[in-house]
Every structure is written in structure tokens, then in C-alpha cells.
Design a protein around this motif. Structure first.
Motif: not given
Ligand code: MN
Length: 292
Positions: A169-170, A213, A215-216
């Protein structure tokens, strides 16, 4: 915190009530996380002046209600803005695109943590004057025999034997929220900020499950999942649960096609997260054997 306050020439002061009991039973991890969020926000959004952290307490039966206040000299909030602040993912359009970006989840996390500890959270604020964010928690005064406060409800009890989870997770606040839950459930965890870092961690050690996650930066969750499934070692079969804010029609198919085992929508609900982890971690003897 002090270093960041110094950078902005903010005064950071701490005031602690002298009359607090010396020993209280509480949850230092959750307290630290809640407090960190409030002080972090106050420093971030106060251009000049001071941030005061105030700790007071009042007795209520066998318990002491601790009240943490973080008072700033920031821009302040209207009554309407205050009402919306503690909702998950709420941002304030009137404050400009970046002014309060990201605080919505932080404040809803503070509220969740406070409520888990028998209290609540809120905000008193005046435009052009500043804001005081607060949360309260109930603590048993030490030295009295009584059931431990802060136990998770029975449906949230940890799975037998726990397990080791890779959290990819970003977003730091999301990481904090997810790992708070994992810690509460009794799982071990390691965090990676993107898919590439996750692949490296899988090279180094065994995990029982991956929370991914989508989108990273650097490498997104779909690409990381495809690469995990293409491995030739035992990690290729690890359960991967997508954590996604944008679960729209068709997304589920895309996740499954990439090799994800299942997905959960953000904001993450603790009970749903635990139920899904347990379903996949105890999903079959091959899963447990592989992680041994
Ligand atoms: Mn993200």
C-alpha cells in the motif's frame, strides 16, 4: 514531530495535568496512532504560531477518561466543515485542493481508535483563530482486578495461530489503518510501498497472504500480482486480496484475471477484512503447509 515543527518555526508545547493517576491500563499503540494523526495534521496545516498538546483526565467510577487535545493557530474551520471532517475520505473543497487533502481518513481513523477505546473524538474551531482537535479514551486505573479493557469483540478474535501478512500500500494513512487492524487481530505484518518492493520482500521471506492496493507508483497491484503468479517458487500460490477504492463494474473481473484471489473495497471495514483473511488463510491444507 519536533523537527518538522522547527522547520516551520512553530512552537510545539505539551501541557499535562498534574493530577492524573500515575498508572492507567490502556492501549499505548492505539493511543500513539491517534495522537500522531492529530499532531501531524496540526503541524501540516498551521503555517505559523503554535501547536499545543494538552492531556487532562477526569475520574468516572473505576475508570479515568483521558482527554487529548491538540490546539493549533491554523486557519480554523467553519461549523459545516467541522461536521464533515471526521467522515472517511471527506476533504474540504473550500480549503483548496491540497489544504486538507488526506486528513479525512486520518481523522476518521482517530475517531475509530477513540471509539475502540470507549471514547470519542471531535473538533472545536473558529475561522481565523484556530482549531482544537480532541479525542477521549477510557482507561481503567491500574491495580484493580477487572477484565482487560479494549479487547476486540468476539467476532473479531484472531484466527488460531495468526499468520504473516504482506501489506502492499502506498498511502501511509491506509497502511496505518490496515496494520492497526492486523495488530489487533494478532497477525504479523510487513509493509511495502509499491509492487516492486513487495516482490523483493517475497524473495526474502515467507508470507501467508498478501493485501494488495491496486493504484501505486513504481509498480501497481495488478502488475505485481501477475508477476507473483508467474513465479516458479511456492509464493506463486499465495492468496492475494486486492484493497481498492475504485471497485466499479468490471474491476472485479480485471483483478481476478490478473490473479488476485478476491477483493475488498475501501474504506476497509475491520470485520470484513478479518473474515476475508481467515477465509483465505485457512482455505486449505496446502495454504498452511506452504507457510510452514
Ligand atoms: Mn494507492
Amino acid at each position: 514531530m519536533q523537527a518538522r515543527a522547527d522547520e516551520k518555526s512553530l512552537t510545539l508545547a505539551v501541557e499535562v495535568d498534574d493530577h492524573l493517576p500515575e498508572m492507567l491500563e490502556g492501549d499505548p499503540v492505539r493511543l500513539r496512532q491517534a495522537l500522531y494523526n492529530l499532531v501531524d495534521n496540526a503541524i501540516k496545516f498551521t503555517p505559523e504560531g503554535q501547536v499545543i498538546l494538552r492531556l487532562t483526565g477526569r475520574d468516572d467510577g473505576d475508570e479515568t477518561v483521558l482527554r487529548f487535545e491538540v490546539q493549533d493557530t491554523g486557519p480554523g474551520l467553519s461549523r459545516d466543515e467541522q461536521a464533515r471532517l471526521f467522515r472517511p475520505f471527506e476533504q474540504l473543497p473550500t480549503a483548496g485542493p491540497n489544504a486538507f487533502g488526506g486528513t479525512g481518513l486520518g481523522l476518521s481513523l482517530v475517531r475509530n481508535l477513540a471509539r475502540l477505546m470507549g471514547g470519542d473524538s471531535g473538533c472545536d474551531s473558529e475561522k481565523q483563530v484556530g482549531s482544537t482537535f480532541w479525542f477521549e479514551v477510557r482507561c481503567r486505573r491500574a491495580g484493580r482486578a477487572a477484565p482487560q479493557a479494549g479487547q476486540p469483540p468476539s467476532e473479531m478474535t484472531r484466527s488460531a495461530g495468526g499468520g504473516r501478512i504482506l501489506v502492499v500500500e502506498d498511502n501511509r494513512v491506509n497502511q496505518l489503518l490496515i496494520t492497526t487492524y492486523l495488530e489487533q487481530f494478532g497477525f504479523e505484518y510487513v509493509c511495502a510501498d509499491n509492487g516492486k518492493a513487495a516482490l523483493e520482500l517475497l524473495d526474502e521471506g515467507a508470507f501467508d497472504l498478501v493485501l494488495m492496493d491496486v493504484q501505486m507508483p513504481v509498480m501497481d497491484g495488478l502488475e505485481a500480482t501477475r508477476r507473483i503468479r508467474a513465479r516458479t517458487d511456492e509464493a506463486a500460490a499465495i492468496p492475494i486480496l486486492a484493497l481498492t477504492a475504485n471497485a466499479m463494474k468490471g474491476d472485479r473481473e480485471q483483478y481476478l484475471e490478473a490473479g488476485m484471489s478476491d477483493y475488498l473495497s475501501k474504506p476497509i471495514n475491520a470485520a470484513a477484512l478479518l473474515a476475508m483473511i481467515n477465509r483465505y488463510m485457512t482455505g486449505g491444507p496446502q495454504n498452511r503447509a506452504r507457510s510452514a
